[in-house]
Design a protein around this motif. Structure first.
Motif, PDB file in Angstrom:
ATOM      1  N   ARG A 142     -12.629   2.144  -1.804  1.00  0.00           N
ATOM      2  CA  ARG A 142     -12.384   3.593  -1.867  1.00  0.00           C
ATOM      3  C   ARG A 142     -10.895   3.926  -1.970  1.00  0.00           C
ATOM      4  NH1 ARG A 142     -15.783   5.841  -4.165  1.00  0.00           N
ATOM      5  NH2 ARG A 142     -14.987   7.831  -3.455  1.00  0.00           N
ATOM      6  N   ARG A 195       0.847  -1.185   0.000  1.00  0.00           N
ATOM      7  CA  ARG A 195       0.000   0.000   0.000  1.00  0.00           C
ATOM      8  C   ARG A 195       0.890   1.246   0.000  1.00  0.00           C
ATOM      9  NH1 ARG A 195      -5.098   0.025   3.986  1.00  0.00           N
ATOM     10  NH2 ARG A 195      -3.520  -0.523   5.493  1.00  0.00           N
ATOM     11  N   HIS A 249      -4.479   4.449  10.296  1.00  0.00           N
ATOM     12  CA  HIS A 249      -5.560   4.001   9.405  1.00  0.00           C
ATOM     13  C   HIS A 249      -5.250   2.661   8.742  1.00  0.00           C
ATOM     14  CE1 HIS A 249      -3.192   5.519   5.984  1.00  0.00           C
ATOM     15  NE2 HIS A 249      -4.016   4.870   5.211  1.00  0.00           N
ATOM     16  N   THR A 250      -3.973   2.381   8.541  1.00  0.00           N
ATOM     17  CA  THR A 250      -3.625   1.114   7.892  1.00  0.00           C
ATOM     18  C   THR A 250      -3.900  -0.076   8.816  1.00  0.00           C
ATOM     19  OG1 THR A 250      -1.370   1.459   8.670  1.00  0.00           O
ATOM     20  CG2 THR A 250      -1.830   2.065   6.393  1.00  0.00           C
ATOM     21  N   THR A 281     -23.044   1.908   0.793  1.00  0.00           N
ATOM     22  CA  THR A 281     -22.378   2.083   2.084  1.00  0.00           C
ATOM     23  C   THR A 281     -21.738   3.467   2.153  1.00  0.00           C
ATOM     24  OG1 THR A 281     -21.893  -0.271   2.108  1.00  0.00           O
ATOM     25  CG2 THR A 281     -20.625   1.121   3.615  1.00  0.00           C
ATOM     26  N   ASP A 282     -21.986   4.185   3.262  1.00  0.00           N
ATOM     27  CA  ASP A 282     -21.288   5.444   3.482  1.00  0.00           C
ATOM     28  C   ASP A 282     -19.996   5.131   4.226  1.00  0.00           C
ATOM     29  OD1 ASP A 282     -20.286   7.865   4.303  1.00  0.00           O
ATOM     30  OD2 ASP A 282     -22.240   8.718   4.785  1.00  0.00           O
ATOM     31  N   TYR A 283     -18.864   5.306   3.536  1.00  0.00           N
ATOM     32  CA  TYR A 283     -17.564   4.970   4.124  1.00  0.00           C
ATOM     33  C   TYR A 283     -16.919   6.170   4.825  1.00  0.00           C
ATOM     34  CZ  TYR A 283     -17.457   0.516   1.606  1.00  0.00           C
ATOM     35  OH  TYR A 283     -17.725  -0.747   1.168  1.00  0.00           O
ATOM     36  N   GLU A 284     -17.600   7.308   4.835  1.00  0.00           N
ATOM     37  CA  GLU A 284     -16.917   8.520   5.286  1.00  0.00           C
ATOM     38  C   GLU A 284     -17.225   8.884   6.730  1.00  0.00           C
ATOM     39  OE1 GLU A 284     -16.997  11.580   2.306  1.00  0.00           O
ATOM     40  OE2 GLU A 284     -16.266  10.181   0.781  1.00  0.00           O
ATOM     41  N   ILE A 324     -11.634  -1.907   7.706  1.00  0.00           N
ATOM     42  CA  ILE A 324     -12.944  -1.259   7.602  1.00  0.00           C
ATOM     43  C   ILE A 324     -14.084  -2.280   7.593  1.00  0.00           C
ATOM     44  CG2 ILE A 324     -13.104  -1.071   5.064  1.00  0.00           C
ATOM     45  CD1 ILE A 324     -13.890   2.047   6.083  1.00  0.00           C
ATOM     46  N   VAL A 337     -10.286   6.376   7.045  1.00  0.00           N
ATOM     47  CA  VAL A 337      -9.809   5.005   6.914  1.00  0.00           C
ATOM     48  C   VAL A 337      -9.993   4.474   5.491  1.00  0.00           C
ATOM     49  CG1 VAL A 337     -10.223   2.616   7.640  1.00  0.00           C
ATOM     50  CG2 VAL A 337     -10.034   4.438   9.348  1.00  0.00           C
ATOM     51  N   CYS A 338     -11.118   4.729   4.871  1.00  0.00           N
ATOM     52  CA  CYS A 338     -11.430   4.070   3.596  1.00  0.00           C
ATOM     53  C   CYS A 338     -10.456   4.420   2.485  1.00  0.00           C
ATOM     54  CB  CYS A 338     -12.862   4.383   3.159  1.00  0.00           C
ATOM     55  SG  CYS A 338     -13.134   6.089   2.672  1.00  0.00           S
ATOM     56  N   ASP A 339      -9.871   5.619   2.542  1.00  0.00           N
ATOM     57  CA  ASP A 339      -8.997   6.041   1.444  1.00  0.00           C
ATOM     58  C   ASP A 339      -7.670   6.641   1.907  1.00  0.00           C
ATOM     59  OD1 ASP A 339      -9.982   8.407   2.451  1.00  0.00           O
ATOM     60  OD2 ASP A 339     -11.212   8.876   0.707  1.00  0.00           O
ATOM     61  N   GLY A 340      -7.472   6.704   3.216  1.00  0.00           N
ATOM     62  CA  GLY A 340      -6.194   7.206   3.722  1.00  0.00           C
ATOM     63  C   GLY A 340      -5.995   8.702   3.579  1.00  0.00           C
ATOM     64  N   VAL A 341      -7.056   9.440   3.286  1.00  0.00           N
ATOM     65  CA  VAL A 341      -6.898  10.880   3.073  1.00  0.00           C
ATOM     66  C   VAL A 341      -6.829  11.609   4.421  1.00  0.00           C
ATOM     67  CG1 VAL A 341      -7.937  12.956   2.094  1.00  0.00           C
ATOM     68  CG2 VAL A 341      -8.062  10.802   0.845  1.00  0.00           C
ATOM     69  N   PRO A 342      -5.764  12.381   4.651  1.00  0.00           N
ATOM     70  CA  PRO A 342      -5.698  13.194   5.861  1.00  0.00           C
ATOM     71  C   PRO A 342      -6.658  14.373   5.741  1.00  0.00           C
ATOM     72  CG  PRO A 342      -3.755  13.584   4.498  1.00  0.00           C
ATOM     73  CD  PRO A 342      -4.602  12.571   3.766  1.00  0.00           C
TER      74      PRO A 342
END
Lengths: 638, 638
Positions: free
Chosen positions: A244, A122, B548-549, B570-573, B553, B475-480
């Motif tokens: 995602r 990843r 997050h890794t 599914t709402d992953y946010e 999820i 978590v779903c996309d690793g975006v800070p």
């Protein structure tokens, strides 16, 4: 954003005052225009948007469709493109609505049970911090919307002319409007009717099946398609945990998936491997149904399942890599004897797989490269010879792109057992990060790109590459900001003067340079039209080494604080200081004796010189600028 | 930004699908509305914008002027207001066009020569990092434009009704639409004609001379004006080096200036001290001309000069501080017996000097406080008693504001020799930074604000203060991202579940809480209407302590991954992880045994509880929610 200097602005300051051809822009497509752009894809729209900033130039952009694009196929937005959007004023807005890629997952057959996939890596998408802007995914239609808004707000009040298809063109170099273009109406009452429009220049941005390309006798050459992919934009319910996250998925059962999450939190794009295509297939693979694509996806994703609930768009395509050898209408034997009148951009010049997320990005840089050059030539700032640099610069980039994409899409289509090293795919991804981010382009020396004689004075601004922004502090108000984010798409050259150690107000290389810039006939600024603001053609900024509290703005040479607008107000936004928390001199390896960094209107570094090398600066700009007197005599002749 | 889950969105995702009253919104002002807002200033517009998110509620906002505001007088935008704009989706855009205050300069008479001013200090505007958002200056007209755009894009498709002046109202508590409002047309063919509109609730946002205030028998009480200031928005050429920096300037010659640079790089606002006003003056000071203001400014700025080239707006005003004792139509003797029908907001309730840049900000928080409460009561989510909290909460804030502004404007008007300590003014500025930034508000315990019994579980989220955002990783996309930036102005309560140490998928306090939230009749979520998305009324988010890794999820309780929209996606946010680079648990002092933080729709922290205190959570929401069965019987009766 600077405004109020031409009078109080009550509404949206992004709406610039109408000027020039924008004061009475005809709603109907006129018979004669300076530039006619064919096609409202990313390449055509950015070229038109750039030209919309030149009030004296009439540009029209025609499109076969009767209106705005509804579903676009391109969606990958490199950081380089977001940098470009910043210049067009919509970076923040598109970031707010886009999906952001920060990492990529790699899935492979489980060594214990090859019927199951497992996540094996990843890596970060941009481990080296190549740009302060993110890597995005957003529907191409939205990118076009933002360019359309920008050109509508421009002084020229441009809007696309929908419902015109290109039918053919002829070029007569002797005519004042050398290109005669035949268009056919595709919509409305007069559907099918022909129109002739004469233009000084034509930009063919009409896609992979470009008729403009055909009209100028160019052909796409390259390899045959031999591998088919099903692609869909869909929403689904799934237990696949990385739905995602961008993923490259290789299954043991055979076949692979490239998964690209899309904007909005739910939609995703999936490229599903349909395998090698038999040369005798005769396009049969294209009749693969979306149900078959979904079934194949489920097979690859096992043990996970994908319950697709809605498909917004799907298609089947075979990968091919093709390129034209020239991007304009100057035949090899005419080189140096005539200058181009017709250009092609984007997919009209280069086609390749979609999976590296390159197409829209490279296409936009085609258009950005061409737009300002047309503007400068048509305005009389620059000689026509400037236009030859477009094909020369962009054909090399496209070649590079196609080589990269061929390698990436071959890797993506490989079976797990075909890899010499199991991490080959992710290693390639990490090692080549600069390419998909859009930053590998480095233009070779030319009339527009100086030899890197003094590159050591600013090692972090490689000549020929895009100007990589860095933090600074604005002296007048102490606001920390990114120096490069003020390089708007206004068609101006930028001269960044990185000061020597001396403080403002003392004798220094900066003071001498400022005196030369402002007071000599050799200075590029001397070409600025009479009556125009001092910074109309050249945006000259200074960056001091001291903290902003130690720069006395009253002591900064006048050349960096020009009077602007009808009230003769001072522009204070050209004087910067290094940010002690992130010193641009250190970050970009700028010599403490100072340096001049010249940046093109499309944001590429053109030259790096010592402060004292005014002769070198004059020499660089001489072939790029027609002097006031040259322009005056050209006008008198016309 | 989440979209596509109700079907593919091709255009601007900020345009929400029309729904409810927005499906066939009448262009003409109807005879009956749920809420009638009087006045399109900041307080009225934010209340209307908030209500525009409730598809079932008909809200109209009327304005005396025939159209959009052209020049507004307010311009100071606290960081708290920018946080609020984030919730309304336009923070980035307004930041892009505004002036940003990062420091303030203090100028005083030169001790060597009191006829000259010298800079004595230049403190940071926000030395403690009170918010991740900046402190801005931008014309109030632009703030209103953005709210107007937001409400136009809302499901209800709201637009202001221009050209109606408020003439009077009567309240009949027994009527279904208890408030009868008389309006007079101020423009168009029927100018002067009266209109009666009946409303369930009326919001008077009609400014300092509010007729709504008068109609409900409130009066402004406070001190007399006794000090006059000339104010102008101007552009000038000057050698004063801080013309682009906020300055407090005290001259030896007498008099002082407060200088506020404005958006666009050139305009500035100047408050020029015109001195004490004789009580016998009878308003004569108001005839001071702009030339006299400019002359006085030049005198104060000596040895610098100010060559004013254009004045966009100017005025003379005398400082007064006045406040009403209640913000609604419930008389003290009616408290607890009837609930309010008419409210007043903003300048209608509190007037004071402009110089602390407070007015627009406090007014917007008035409207933000009231909007969702009206929404919840009108939708039947909450009992009418909720509405009594508006006056109770906001009157205290206004009192505090006026005390602060009195102190600041008195200091600003002092002569240099009157200060006990020469740095008194800048010390006050630095010490009270929280107030002008908009973060001093702390609501007292009430039905909406819990007692701080468990405050120690999340010391960085003080109950009663606004939720101070901090970085997390999705978590779903690793975006800070910033956790608080996803709190949009959608009228929902937010329940942030900060996890205990256990990983997702193991037995834990989080898992137990999720089971309770999703599966019991006591849970506040049980009030969510049948057929609505699970998160329609409560936005429940979880924040894990692990990187997050390390969060799988697929193992996160379903309550944090609800199915949404017609496709049941599914709402992953709603699932986050601490950012190892800036751990929210450390930054906000969250106990490692976990905590529940309840946040109101207007972003104020309402409660902090242990994960296991489900009874406490149920107890808190009980008086705020009408259960499904209560609502059903209310509907049956109606």
């Amino acid at each position: 954003m600077q405004f109020h200097h031409h009078g109080y602005v009550s509404g949206d300051p992004r709406v610039q005052p109408a000027a020039g051809v924008g004061l009475d822009r005809p709603e109907e497509l006129p018979d004669e225009v300076d530039v006619l752009v064919i096609g409202t894809g990313p390449a055509g729209m950015i070229a038109a948007a750039q030209l919309s900033q030149f009030p004296g130039i009439s540009t029209r952009i025609v499109e076969r469709r009767p209106g705005r694009l509804v579903i676009g196929q391109a969606d990958g937005i490199q950081a380089r493109s977001v940098e470009t959007f910043q210049a067009f004023g919509f970076a923040h807005r598109i970031i707010d609505e886009a999906y952001r890629i920060v990492e990529m997952a790699f899935w492979k057959p489980d060594p214990q049970d090859s019927s199951r996939i497992v996540r094996t890596a990843r890596p970060d998408d941009d481990p080296t911090g190549i740009s302060e802007f993110p890597h995005l995914i957003v529907n191409q239609a939205r990118v076009l919307d933002y360019f359309a808004e920008f050109m509508k707000n421009a002084p020229t009040r441009m809007e696309p002319d929908y419902g015109f298809e290109f039918a053919g063109l002829t070029v007569d170099d002797e005519h004042e409007y050398p290109v005669s273009v035949t268009l056919v109406r595709t919509a409305g009452e007069r559907q099918g009717a022909e129109r002739t429009v004469r233009a000084k220049y034509v930009v063919g941005a009409d896609g992979a099946r470009s008729k403009v390309r055909q009209a100028i006798g160019c052909t796409l050459a390259g390899d045959q398609a031999n591998h088919a992919w099903g692609v869909m934009d869909a929403v689904a319910v799934t237990d696949f945990p990385d739905i995602r996250r961008k993923c490259a998925i290789q299954s043991g059962a055979g076949g692979s998936i490239l998964l690209i999450p899309r904007e909005g939190g739910h939609l995703f794009r999936m490229y599903v491997d349909l395998g090698k295509v038999d040369p005798e297939d005769n396009g049969a693979v294209r009749s693969t149904t979306v149900e078959q694509i979904i079934a194949k996806a489920n097979q690859i994703l096992s043990p996970y399942t994908l319950d697709v609930r809605n498909v917004a768009w799907h298609s089947v395509y075979e990968v091919g890599h093709r390129l034209t050898d020239r991007f304009d209408d100057v035949l090899p034997e005419q080189m140096g004897e005539r200058t181009p009148r017709v250009f092609i951009t984007g997919d009209a010049c280069h086609t390749h797989s979609a999976k590296a997320g390159q197409g829209m990005n490279v296409s936009m840089q085609d258009g950005f490269n061409l737009g300002w050059k047309l503007g400068h030539v048509l305005e009389g700032r620059s000689p026509e010879s400037l236009l030859a640099t477009y094909s020369a610069e962009r054909q090399v980039v496209a070649k590079d792109l196609i080589a990269f994409d061929r390698e990436w899409s071959t890797l993506m289509a490989k079976k797990p057992e075909e890899f010499a090293d199991p991490s080959e795919l992710e290693d390639f991804y990490v090692q080549t990060a600069e390419f998909p981010a859009g930053f590998r382009t480095q233009y070779a020396p030319s009339v527009l790109i100086a030899e890197p004689t003094h590159q050591d004075l600013a090692g972090g601004f490689p000549i020929g590459k895009r100007f990589k922004s860095a933090p600074v502090v604005r002296v007048c108000d102490g606001v920390p900001m990114h120096l490069g984010h003020h390089a708007t798409a206004d068609g101006r050259w930028r001269i960044y003067v990185f000061a020597d150690r001396a403080e403002a107000g003392t004798a220094s290389g900066v003071a001498d340079l400022a005196a030369w810039l402002g007071g000599t006939a050799d200075s590029p600024l001397a070409a600025t039209p009479r009556g125009a603001d001092r910074d109309a053609w050249f945006d000259v900024k200074v960056i001091y080494q001291q903290a902003h509290t130690r720069v006395d703005i009253g002591q900064v040479p006048r050349e960096f604080r020009p009077a602007v607008g009808p009230f003769g107000l001072t522009d204070y936004e050209k004087v910067y200081a290094a940010d002690p928390a992130a010193d641009i001199f250190d970050l970009r390896g700028i010599d403490r004796t100072g340096a001049v960094v010249v940046v093109r209107p499309d944001q590429y570094v053109a030259h790096v010189l010592p402060l004292a090398d005014t002769a070198g600066l004059a020499r660089f700009f001489a072939p790029l600028l027609r002097s006031r007197s040259e322009r005056d005599s050209a006008r008198a002749l016309a």
